[in-house]
Each structure stands twice: as C-alpha cells, then as structure tokens.
Design an enzyme around this catalytic site. Structure first.
Site, PDB file in Angstrom:
ATOM      1  N   ASP A   7       0.872  -1.180   0.000  1.00 37.30           N
ATOM      2  CA  ASP A   7       0.000   0.000   0.000  1.00 37.30           C
ATOM      3  C   ASP A   7       0.907   1.228   0.000  1.00 37.30           C
ATOM      4  OD1 ASP A   7       0.897   0.336   2.601  1.00 37.30           O
ATOM      5  OD2 ASP A   7      -1.100   0.362   3.519  1.00 37.30           O
ATOM      6  N   CYS A  64       3.187  -3.169   3.959  1.00 41.64           N
ATOM      7  CA  CYS A  64       2.365  -2.004   4.301  1.00 41.64           C
ATOM      8  C   CYS A  64       3.084  -1.273   5.442  1.00 41.64           C
ATOM      9  CB  CYS A  64       0.926  -2.395   4.631  1.00 41.64           C
ATOM     10  SG  CYS A  64       0.700  -3.479   6.048  1.00 41.64           S
ATOM     11  N   THR A  66       2.790  -1.462   8.759  1.00 38.20           N
ATOM     12  CA  THR A  66       3.202  -2.390   9.822  1.00 38.20           C
ATOM     13  C   THR A  66       3.415  -3.815   9.326  1.00 38.20           C
ATOM     14  OG1 THR A  66       0.889  -2.908  10.253  1.00 38.20           O
ATOM     15  CG2 THR A  66       1.867  -1.117  11.558  1.00 38.20           C
ATOM     16  N   HIS A  97      10.128 -24.220   8.789  1.00 37.75           N
ATOM     17  CA  HIS A  97       9.138 -24.897   9.641  1.00 37.75           C
ATOM     18  C   HIS A  97       7.700 -24.785   9.129  1.00 37.75           C
ATOM     19  CE1 HIS A  97      11.689 -25.034  13.582  1.00 37.75           C
ATOM     20  NE2 HIS A  97      12.455 -25.118  12.510  1.00 37.75           N
ATOM     21  N   HIS A 133       6.853 -31.147  10.527  1.00 31.11           N
ATOM     22  CA  HIS A 133       6.412 -29.849  10.012  1.00 31.11           C
ATOM     23  C   HIS A 133       5.312 -30.029   8.968  1.00 31.11           C
ATOM     24  CE1 HIS A 133       9.256 -27.839  12.426  1.00 31.11           C
ATOM     25  NE2 HIS A 133      10.329 -28.287  11.793  1.00 31.11           N
TER      26      HIS A 133
HETATM   27  C1  RB5 Z   1      -1.915   2.731   6.455  1.00 32.56           C
HETATM   28  O1  RB5 Z   1      -1.944   3.951   7.113  1.00 32.56           O
HETATM   29  C2  RB5 Z   1      -1.667   1.590   7.418  1.00 32.56           C
HETATM   30  O2  RB5 Z   1      -2.793   1.370   8.195  1.00 32.56           O
HETATM   31  C3  RB5 Z   1      -1.260   0.354   6.676  1.00 32.56           C
HETATM   32  O3  RB5 Z   1      -0.116   0.609   5.914  1.00 32.56           O
HETATM   33  C4  RB5 Z   1      -0.918  -0.870   7.505  1.00 32.56           C
HETATM   34  O4  RB5 Z   1      -0.028  -0.554   8.506  1.00 32.56           O
HETATM   35  C5  RB5 Z   1      -2.055  -1.662   7.977  1.00 32.56           C
HETATM   36  O5  RB5 Z   1      -1.919  -2.689   8.634  1.00 32.56           O
END
Ligand code: RB5
Length: 141
Positions: A7, A64, A66, A97, A133
C-alpha cells in the site's frame, strides 16, 4: 516468479525490494500499488495472495506500514501461509518450519537494510520437508 504488492505505506520499500531481487536474478511481478497516494492494503494483499494460491507465483512479498494488515488479508486466502517478519531468524525459520509462501513486512517498523536481509533469508531458505512440520502445516489447513 515472486509476486509483490504494497500500500502507500510500503511503496518506497517495495521499490527497493524489487530492485534488489531483480539484481539477484529473480523474476518479479508487481501487483501494485503504484504510488504513495493513500490506498487500501486489502486490495493488494488479496491480489498477491491469490496469485500465490493459484500457482501463478511461487512466493509473495507484501509490504504495508506495519505488515499487519497485509498478513491478516493474505492469510484469509486458502493455501496461503503468510508470515509477518521483522527479523532474519523468523524469515528463515518460517520457511523451514511453516513453509511460508508469503512474506509480510512493515515499512514503518524496519529499515530498508534489514528488510533486504529478511527478504534474502526468506527466498534463500527451503522448506525442511520434515514429517513433523508437514503434519503441523496440514493441521493448519
Ligand atoms: C496505512 O496507514 C496503514 O494502516 C497500513 O499501511 C498498515 O499498517 C495496515 O496494517
């Protein structure tokens, strides 16, 4: 073929990962997004996960802010085992694994140097093929 998606939060890191993997000789298919303009991560997470589930891509990489939203999305697709990694040990272990087929990373939680090392550990490590596994992965399904 490695499928990659992001994203807006992961766009810049995705470009670095693509450059790195192409320099290493991997074939890459980019499923978007194509800029830092705000967008919805499930669109791109689903596209890459479905490409892996269908066999169009052997592996997927999703980035993304996080990595969490991408991993939640990708793991909804049957046959996908997406692993959110922020260290090299986990990236290696999840191939050995869990036979993970999608790597998720957070561009706002790790730097680009570490991200490329995580990518290398992920793509270079094979599944162990150990009976225990295989059994555990079939229990997930
Ligand atoms: C976008 O602001 C953020 O929410 C997205 O990149 C991500 O971290 C979502 O899990």
């Amino acid at each position: 073929m490695i499928g990659i998606g992001c994203d807006h939060g992961g766009y810049e890191l995705k470009l670095e990962v693509i450059k790195h993997l192409k320099e290493r000789g991997f074939e890459i298919k980019d499923y978007g997004c194509d800029s830092t303009a705000s967008c919805d991560y499930p669109v791109y997470g689903k596209a890459v996960a479905e490409a892996v589930a269908s066999g169009e891509c052997e592996l997927g990489i999703l980035i993304c802010g996080t990595g969490i939203g991408m991993s939640m999305t990708a793991n909804k697709v049957k046959g996908v085992r997406a692993a959110l990694c922020s260290d090299c040990f986990s990236a290696k272990a999840t191939k050995e694994h869990n036979n993970a087929n999608v790597l998720c990373m957070g561009a706002r939680t790790i730097g680009p140097g570490l991200a490329l090392m995580i990518v290398d550990n992920f793509v270079d490590t094979p599944f162990s093929n150990d009976e225990r596994h295989i059994r555990r992965i079939s229990m997930i399904e």
